[in-house]
Design a protein around this motif. Structure first.
Motif, PDB file in Angstrom:
ATOM      1  N   TYR A  35       0.844  -1.190   0.000  1.00  0.00           N
ATOM      2  CA  TYR A  35       0.000   0.000   0.000  1.00  0.00           C
ATOM      3  C   TYR A  35       0.879   1.239   0.000  1.00  0.00           C
ATOM      4  O   TYR A  35       1.968   1.247   0.591  1.00  0.00           O
ATOM      5  N   PRO A  43      -4.177   4.564   3.367  1.00  0.00           N
ATOM      6  CA  PRO A  43      -3.382   3.704   2.484  1.00  0.00           C
ATOM      7  C   PRO A  43      -4.137   3.379   1.193  1.00  0.00           C
ATOM      8  O   PRO A  43      -5.350   3.191   1.213  1.00  0.00           O
ATOM      9  N   GLN A  48      -1.095  -7.148  -4.627  1.00  0.00           N
ATOM     10  CA  GLN A  48      -1.170  -8.272  -3.725  1.00  0.00           C
ATOM     11  C   GLN A  48      -0.539  -9.490  -4.380  1.00  0.00           C
ATOM     12  O   GLN A  48      -0.790  -9.757  -5.561  1.00  0.00           O
ATOM     13  N   GLY A  98      -7.609 -13.096   0.762  1.00  0.00           N
ATOM     14  CA  GLY A  98      -8.861 -12.603   1.303  1.00  0.00           C
ATOM     15  C   GLY A  98      -8.638 -11.526   2.323  1.00  0.00           C
ATOM     16  O   GLY A  98      -7.508 -11.291   2.748  1.00  0.00           O
ATOM     17  N   PRO A  99      -9.691 -10.867   2.721  1.00  0.00           N
ATOM     18  CA  PRO A  99      -9.563  -9.718   3.622  1.00  0.00           C
ATOM     19  C   PRO A  99      -9.460 -10.120   5.084  1.00  0.00           C
ATOM     20  O   PRO A  99      -9.827  -9.353   5.956  1.00  0.00           O
ATOM     21  N   PHE A 104       0.259  -5.285   9.273  1.00  0.00           N
ATOM     22  CA  PHE A 104       1.070  -4.288   8.588  1.00  0.00           C
ATOM     23  C   PHE A 104       2.455  -4.149   9.203  1.00  0.00           C
ATOM     24  O   PHE A 104       2.640  -4.327  10.409  1.00  0.00           O
ATOM     25  N   GLY A 105       3.394  -3.791   8.345  1.00  0.00           N
ATOM     26  CA  GLY A 105       4.708  -3.405   8.808  1.00  0.00           C
ATOM     27  C   GLY A 105       4.725  -1.924   9.169  1.00  0.00           C
ATOM     28  O   GLY A 105       3.696  -1.243   9.055  1.00  0.00           O
ATOM     29  N   ASN A 106       5.879  -1.446   9.601  1.00  0.00           N
ATOM     30  CA  ASN A 106       5.992  -0.037   9.979  1.00  0.00           C
ATOM     31  C   ASN A 106       6.153   0.885   8.781  1.00  0.00           C
ATOM     32  O   ASN A 106       6.048   2.095   8.903  1.00  0.00           O
TER      33      ASN A 106
ATOM     34  N   GLU B  32     -17.208  -6.176   2.786  1.00  0.00           N
ATOM     35  CA  GLU B  32     -16.774  -6.420   4.159  1.00  0.00           C
ATOM     36  C   GLU B  32     -16.171  -5.112   4.655  1.00  0.00           C
ATOM     37  O   GLU B  32     -15.401  -4.471   3.938  1.00  0.00           O
ATOM     38  N   PHE B  34     -14.181  -2.846   7.743  1.00  0.00           N
ATOM     39  CA  PHE B  34     -13.186  -2.969   8.808  1.00  0.00           C
ATOM     40  C   PHE B  34     -12.906  -1.598   9.406  1.00  0.00           C
ATOM     41  O   PHE B  34     -13.041  -0.572   8.750  1.00  0.00           O
ATOM     42  N   TYR B  36      -9.475  -0.020  11.151  1.00  0.00           N
ATOM     43  CA  TYR B  36      -8.077  -0.166  11.525  1.00  0.00           C
ATOM     44  C   TYR B  36      -7.694   1.028  12.396  1.00  0.00           C
ATOM     45  O   TYR B  36      -8.208   2.135  12.227  1.00  0.00           O
ATOM     46  N   ARG B  43       2.318   0.475  14.517  1.00  0.00           N
ATOM     47  CA  ARG B  43       1.890   0.160  13.173  1.00  0.00           C
ATOM     48  C   ARG B  43       0.372   0.070  13.085  1.00  0.00           C
ATOM     49  O   ARG B  43      -0.320  -0.069  14.091  1.00  0.00           O
ATOM     50  N   LEU B  44      -0.106   0.179  11.889  1.00  0.00           N
ATOM     51  CA  LEU B  44      -1.530   0.053  11.622  1.00  0.00           C
ATOM     52  C   LEU B  44      -2.003  -1.354  11.996  1.00  0.00           C
ATOM     53  O   LEU B  44      -1.356  -2.335  11.649  1.00  0.00           O
ATOM     54  N   LEU B  46      -5.581  -4.035  12.893  1.00  0.00           N
ATOM     55  CA  LEU B  46      -7.022  -4.226  12.815  1.00  0.00           C
ATOM     56  C   LEU B  46      -7.663  -4.008  14.182  1.00  0.00           C
ATOM     57  O   LEU B  46      -7.198  -4.542  15.187  1.00  0.00           O
ATOM     58  N   ARG B  49     -13.879  -6.013  12.610  1.00  0.00           N
ATOM     59  CA  ARG B  49     -14.482  -6.220  11.300  1.00  0.00           C
ATOM     60  C   ARG B  49     -15.948  -6.560  11.502  1.00  0.00           C
ATOM     61  O   ARG B  49     -16.306  -7.168  12.522  1.00  0.00           O
ATOM     62  N   TYR B  86      -8.966   4.367  10.796  1.00  0.00           N
ATOM     63  CA  TYR B  86      -9.253   4.246   9.373  1.00  0.00           C
ATOM     64  C   TYR B  86     -10.358   3.225   9.148  1.00  0.00           C
ATOM     65  O   TYR B  86     -10.276   2.096   9.649  1.00  0.00           O
ATOM     66  N   SER B  90     -13.606  -4.041   1.838  1.00  0.00           N
ATOM     67  CA  SER B  90     -13.137  -5.075   0.923  1.00  0.00           C
ATOM     68  C   SER B  90     -14.318  -5.493   0.065  1.00  0.00           C
ATOM     69  O   SER B  90     -15.406  -5.748   0.573  1.00  0.00           O
ATOM     70  N   GLU B  96      -8.355  -9.252  -1.299  1.00  0.00           N
ATOM     71  CA  GLU B  96      -7.527  -8.699  -0.241  1.00  0.00           C
ATOM     72  C   GLU B  96      -7.336  -7.199  -0.401  1.00  0.00           C
ATOM     73  O   GLU B  96      -6.832  -6.542   0.479  1.00  0.00           O
ATOM     74  N   LEU B  98      -7.964  -3.681   0.046  1.00  0.00           N
ATOM     75  CA  LEU B  98      -8.735  -2.855   0.957  1.00  0.00           C
ATOM     76  C   LEU B  98      -8.758  -1.430   0.435  1.00  0.00           C
ATOM     77  O   LEU B  98      -7.734  -0.895   0.024  1.00  0.00           O
ATOM     78  N   PHE B 100      -9.329   2.215   1.724  1.00  0.00           N
ATOM     79  CA  PHE B 100      -9.335   2.928   2.996  1.00  0.00           C
ATOM     80  C   PHE B 100      -9.946   4.318   2.850  1.00  0.00           C
ATOM     81  O   PHE B 100      -9.848   4.964   1.802  1.00  0.00           O
TER      82      PHE B 100
END
Lengths: 113, 110
Positions: A35, A43, A48, A98-99, A104-106, B32, B34, B36, B43-44, B46, B49, B86, B90, B96, B98, B100
């Motif tokens: 992202y 984001p 993907q 899938g969702p 997430f990373g930093n 769907e 969510f 966040y 970090r971001l 979840l 949901r 946020y 989805s 996958e 998303l 935002f």
């Protein structure tokens, strides 16, 4: 715990250059997504990958490319950098497609001058 | 096209006050939804949901398909709730990808 790791954390590049960003997913996670987060925005989905195949692509120019390796780590490449590519680049991993919860990373903060 | 709108950028409340973070979406199928959250220097992650229908850290969110909304609510805000929130969508089919919203900064004052 060993979460999603991204490298480098910060990067400064000049317009026209190329950049490679790296991501290691959580152990056992097979899906990686990328992202872009511009300052003040949420984001935005770039790519993907699941089981080393591209499974989704966002609305980004062909200058953006990515790949996933056999160990499920991933690289995001951006060619011919523009000032507008300055952003935080986030990598996220999940067990499957899938969702389901993305981890997430930093992020990597890219500045293009 | 899918779109998520968070109409407010900032919300400041006092500890113990109720909070509602608004989220509206645009999507013709069955999405769907969510929430966040990103705490300072973290970090971001979840928060919740809609299909889980659970309360996390006292927060709940109900999907209202008629109003195409997924507002996040908490009856009594705590200082540790201060963060960026946020809303994300989805598309049907379990993609996958998303989408935002722009995010909202919640500040809970002592």
């Amino acid at each position: 715990d060993a979460g999603v790791t991204q490298s480098p954390t910060h990067l400064i590049k000049t317009r026209g250059q190329h950049v490679t960003l790296r991501c290691s997913p959580i152990s056992g996670h097979k899906s990686v997504s990328w992202y872009q987060q511009v300052l003040g925005q949420g984001p935005q989905f770039i790519f993907q990958y699941y089981e080393k195949e591209e499974r989704g692509r966002g609305n980004f120019p062909d200058r953006f490319s990515a790949r996933q390796f056999p160990n499920y780590s991933s690289e995001l490449n951006v060619n011919a950098l523009l000032l507008g590519d300055s952003a935080l680049y986030l990598c996220a991993s999940s067990l499957e497609q899938g969702p389901i919860p993305l981890h997430f990373g930093n992020g990597t903060r890219l500045t293009v001058t | 096209a899918q779109r998520v709108t968070q109409p407010e950028k900032l919300l400041s409340v006092f500890k113990g006050a109720p909070v509602e973070l608004k989220c509206n979406y645009s999507y013709s199928g069955s999405p769907e939804l969510f929430w966040y959250v990103q705490y300072s220097r973290q970090r971001l992650q979840l928060l919740l949901r809609h299909i889980s229908r659970e309360s996390i850290k006292g927060f709940t969110a109900d999907l209202n398909k008629g109003e195409t909304s997924f507002h996040l609510k908490k009856p009594f805000a705590q200082e540790e709730d201060s963060a960026m929130y946020y809303c994300a969508l989805s598309a049907q089919g379990g993609s996958e990808k998303l989408v935002f919203g722009k995010g909202m900064k919640l500040t809970v004052n002592p």
